[in-house]
Motif scaffolding. Structure first.
Motif, PDB file in Angstrom:
ATOM      1  N   GLU A  37       2.420   1.264  -5.924  1.00  0.00           N
ATOM      2  CA  GLU A  37       3.736   1.582  -6.488  1.00  0.00           C
ATOM      3  C   GLU A  37       3.650   2.937  -7.170  1.00  0.00           C
ATOM      4  O   GLU A  37       2.793   3.148  -8.032  1.00  0.00           O
ATOM      5  N   ASN A  38       4.533   3.862  -6.799  1.00  0.00           N
ATOM      6  CA  ASN A  38       4.362   5.238  -7.266  1.00  0.00           C
ATOM      7  C   ASN A  38       4.474   5.381  -8.776  1.00  0.00           C
ATOM      8  O   ASN A  38       3.851   6.257  -9.370  1.00  0.00           O
ATOM      9  N   GLN A  39       5.218   4.512  -9.442  1.00  0.00           N
ATOM     10  CA  GLN A  39       5.328   4.607 -10.894  1.00  0.00           C
ATOM     11  C   GLN A  39       4.090   4.049 -11.596  1.00  0.00           C
ATOM     12  O   GLN A  39       3.954   4.172 -12.812  1.00  0.00           O
ATOM     13  N   GLN A  40       3.207   3.404 -10.821  1.00  0.00           N
ATOM     14  CA  GLN A  40       1.944   2.919 -11.372  1.00  0.00           C
ATOM     15  C   GLN A  40       0.769   3.784 -10.915  1.00  0.00           C
ATOM     16  O   GLN A  40      -0.383   3.382 -11.026  1.00  0.00           O
ATOM     17  N   GLY A  41       1.064   4.942 -10.351  1.00  0.00           N
ATOM     18  CA  GLY A  41       0.013   5.819  -9.873  1.00  0.00           C
ATOM     19  C   GLY A  41      -0.310   5.580  -8.417  1.00  0.00           C
ATOM     20  O   GLY A  41       0.388   4.849  -7.721  1.00  0.00           O
ATOM     21  N   LYS A  42      -1.397   6.164  -7.941  1.00  0.00           N
ATOM     22  CA  LYS A  42      -1.749   6.091  -6.529  1.00  0.00           C
ATOM     23  C   LYS A  42      -2.728   4.969  -6.205  1.00  0.00           C
ATOM     24  O   LYS A  42      -3.032   4.712  -5.048  1.00  0.00           O
ATOM     25  N   GLY A  43      -3.273   4.334  -7.231  1.00  0.00           N
ATOM     26  CA  GLY A  43      -4.202   3.238  -6.982  1.00  0.00           C
ATOM     27  C   GLY A  43      -3.495   1.995  -6.476  1.00  0.00           C
ATOM     28  O   GLY A  43      -2.325   1.756  -6.760  1.00  0.00           O
ATOM     29  N   TRP A  44      -4.209   1.190  -5.712  1.00  0.00           N
ATOM     30  CA  TRP A  44      -3.680  -0.065  -5.198  1.00  0.00           C
ATOM     31  C   TRP A  44      -4.056  -1.193  -6.146  1.00  0.00           C
ATOM     32  O   TRP A  44      -5.089  -1.154  -6.808  1.00  0.00           O
ATOM     33  N   ARG A  45      -3.219  -2.239  -6.185  1.00  0.00           N
ATOM     34  CA  ARG A  45      -3.494  -3.368  -7.061  1.00  0.00           C
ATOM     35  C   ARG A  45      -2.893  -4.641  -6.466  1.00  0.00           C
ATOM     36  O   ARG A  45      -2.021  -4.588  -5.589  1.00  0.00           O
ATOM     37  N   ILE A  46      -3.369  -5.772  -6.956  1.00  0.00           N
ATOM     38  CA  ILE A  46      -2.816  -7.058  -6.531  1.00  0.00           C
ATOM     39  C   ILE A  46      -1.554  -7.322  -7.341  1.00  0.00           C
ATOM     40  O   ILE A  46      -1.554  -7.256  -8.571  1.00  0.00           O
ATOM     41  N   PHE A  47      -0.442  -7.618  -6.648  1.00  0.00           N
ATOM     42  CA  PHE A  47       0.821  -7.908  -7.320  1.00  0.00           C
ATOM     43  C   PHE A  47       0.885  -9.361  -7.785  1.00  0.00           C
ATOM     44  O   PHE A  47       1.053  -9.646  -8.947  1.00  0.00           O
TER      45      PHE A  47
END
Length: 387
Positions: free
Chosen positions: A276-286
Motif C-alpha cells: 500500500e503506497n501510504q505504508q511505503g514500498k514494503g510488503w506486509r500481511i493484511f
C-alpha cells in the motif's frame, strides 16, 4: 513419489511454501499426474503422487513457464520507468511477475521474467537427458542469468525483511532456481492478484488460498478456477474491503455448492497480503479470512434459495454501480459495512449482523427477496456457523 516442501532448505515461511507447493501441483498436473494429494504439516507440505518422477515434474514446469512467458511477451510492451533519478526501459505486462504485482515497478522489474526465461531454457536442455534427481544447476541459488544470488521477492513472501522498513522495497535471502520458478508458477496460477485504489491509497493485494488439511487434485483445481490469472484493475469488489470482496466472489462463483460429501473450498483458509503506497514500498500481511464458514454459508443460500441469492447479487451490483456516482459515494461505505456485518455474523455466530446488513440495504430503498431472508433465518436456526 513423495515431495516435501521446502525442497532444499530447512525453513521457508508458509506463504512461500504454499506458492512452491502450488507450483509443484501445476507442474505435476501438466506432466500427466492425475492422482495428487497434498498434506499440510505445520508450515510445510507433503505432496504425494504415485506416477510422478523428477523428469516429468521438470517437463511440467517447463510447460507452465512457457505459457507464462508467452503471455508476458504477447501482452506486454516496452515501457519507460523511472528509477531514482534515472529513466530506463523495460518490457512490462500485467502478468503477476511484472508490472501487475507493483504500483511502482522497482528498477529490477525486468529481471524477474528474464530470470524465469533462463530457467526455462535450462529445463529444455535438461529434459533431453536422463534425470533421477533435481539437477545441480536448479539446486543452486546462483542465477543462471549472471551468477548473482537468486533472492526471494516480497511478492512471493511478504515476511521477507518485514522488520527492516515498510518504506523500502528489499528482497530477501537466497532461493534455489528450482524453487524460484515453482513459486512464481504457484503465484501465477493459484493466487488472486488485485490492483486498485481505495480512497487516496493505491494497493496491490495478493489473495493466497492455504489448505489446512489433506486435499486432492480436484479440490486444488477448484482453487485454480477461483484464482485470477491477470491482475484486475478498476471495478473490483475487493477494493471495498477484503470481507466484501470474498463474499461477492463466492456469491458470483460458478463452483458447485459445498455438500457434506463434497466439501469443496471448506478445506482452505485465505491470507491477504500486499503493498500500500501510504505504508511505503514494503510488503506486509493484511489479514486472514475464514473461507470454510463463508463458503458453507454461501452454499447453503444457493441450495435453499438460488433465485433469492441471484436477486441479492443483483442488488449488490446496483449499489456498486451507484457508488461511482459522486452524489452517492456513501454506497461504498454501506457495502463495506454490509460485507463486515455478514462476514462477522457467519464467522462468530452473532445473528444480529444479518439483520444489520439487511437494514442498511433496505434504508437505501432496495427490496430483499423474502425467500432469501427465510434461507438466512433457517441457516441461523440450524446453527450453520457451528458446523
Amino acid at each position: 513419489m513423495k515431495i516435501t516442501v521446502p525442497l532444499l532448505s530447512p525453513y521457508y515461511s508458509r506463504v512461500l511454501n504454499t506458492h512452491i507447493m502450488f507450483g509443484i501441483v501445476e507442474s505435476a498436473m501438466r506432466a500427466g499426474a492425475r492422482e495428487i494429494r497434498v498434506t499440510p504439516a505445520g508450515d510445510r507440505y507433503e505432496i504425494h503422487s504415485e506416477k510422478l518422477n523428477w523428469k516429468s515434474l521438470l517437463i511440467g514446469l517447463k510447460d507452465a513457464l512457457e505459457e507464462m512467458l508467452m503471455t508476458h511477451y504477447a501482452t506486454g510492451s516496452r515501457s519507460k520507468i523511472k528509477v531514482s533519478t534515472k529513466t530506463m526501459y523495460a518490457h512490462l505486462s500485467y502478468t503477476v511477475f511484472c508490472k501487475g504485482a507493483f504500483f511502482d515497478p522497482p528498477g529490477n522489474i525486468q529481471r524477474y521474467p528474464r530470470e524465469l526465461e533462463v530457467i526455462y531454457q535450462e529445463l529444455i536442455n535438461l529434459i533431453k537427458g536422463p534425470i533421477t534427481d533435481i539437477p545441480d544447476s536448479l539446486k543452486s541459488s546462483k542465477s543462471l542469468l549472471d551468477k548473482k544470488t537468486v533472492e526471494v521477492t516480497q511478492q512471493l513472501d511478504p515476511t521477507v525483511n518485514q522488520w527492516i522498513s515498510f518504506y523500502e522495497y528489499k528482497e530477501g535471502g537466497p532461493l534455489s532456481n528450482f524453487e524460484y520458478a515453482l513459486a512464481w508458477v504457484g503465484l501465477y496460477y493459484y493466487s488472486t492478484v488485485h490492483k486498485f485504489k481505495r480512497g487516496s491509497s493505491r494497493i496491490v493485494e495478493v489473495i493466497q488460498y492455504q489448505p489446512y488439511e489433506d486435499v486432492e487434485l480436484w479440490e486444488l483445481l477448484m482453487i485454480k478456477d477461483l484464482a485470477t490469472k491477470i491482475v484486475r484493475e478498476g471495478d473490483n469488489p475487493w477494493k471495498i474491503s477484503q470481507e466484501y470482496g470474498l463474499l461477492k466472489t463466492l456469491l458470483k462463483s460458478q463452483l458447485p455448492p459445498s455438500l457434506e460429501e463434497v466439501p469443496g473450498l471448506s478445506k482452505f483458509t485465505i491470507l491477504a497480503y500486499g503493498q500500500e503506497n501510504q505504508q511505503g514500498k514494503g510488503w506486509r500481511i493484511f489479514k486472514t479470512l475464514e473461507l470454510p464458514l463463508l463458503w458453507h454459508f454461501v452454499s447453503y443460500l444457493k441450495i435453499h434459495s438460488l433465485h433469492g441469492t441471484t436477486k441479492f447479487i443483483e442488488t449488490l451490483d446496483k449499489l456498486e454501480m451507484e457508488s461511482k456516482n459522486k452524489d452517492k459515494k456513501d454506497r461504498e461505505n454501506v457495502l463495506r459495512e454490509v460485507g463486515y456485518q455478514l462476514y462477522s455474523s457467519v464467522t462468530t455466530g452473532n445473528e444480529n449482523g444479518f439483520y444489520n446488513a439487511f437494514r442498511l440495504i433496505r434504508r437505501l430503498g432496495y427490496f430483499i427477496d423474502p425467500k432469501f431472508v427465510e434461507a438466512v433465518v433457517n441457516y441461523i436456526l440450524e446453527g450453520g456457523y457451528h458446523d
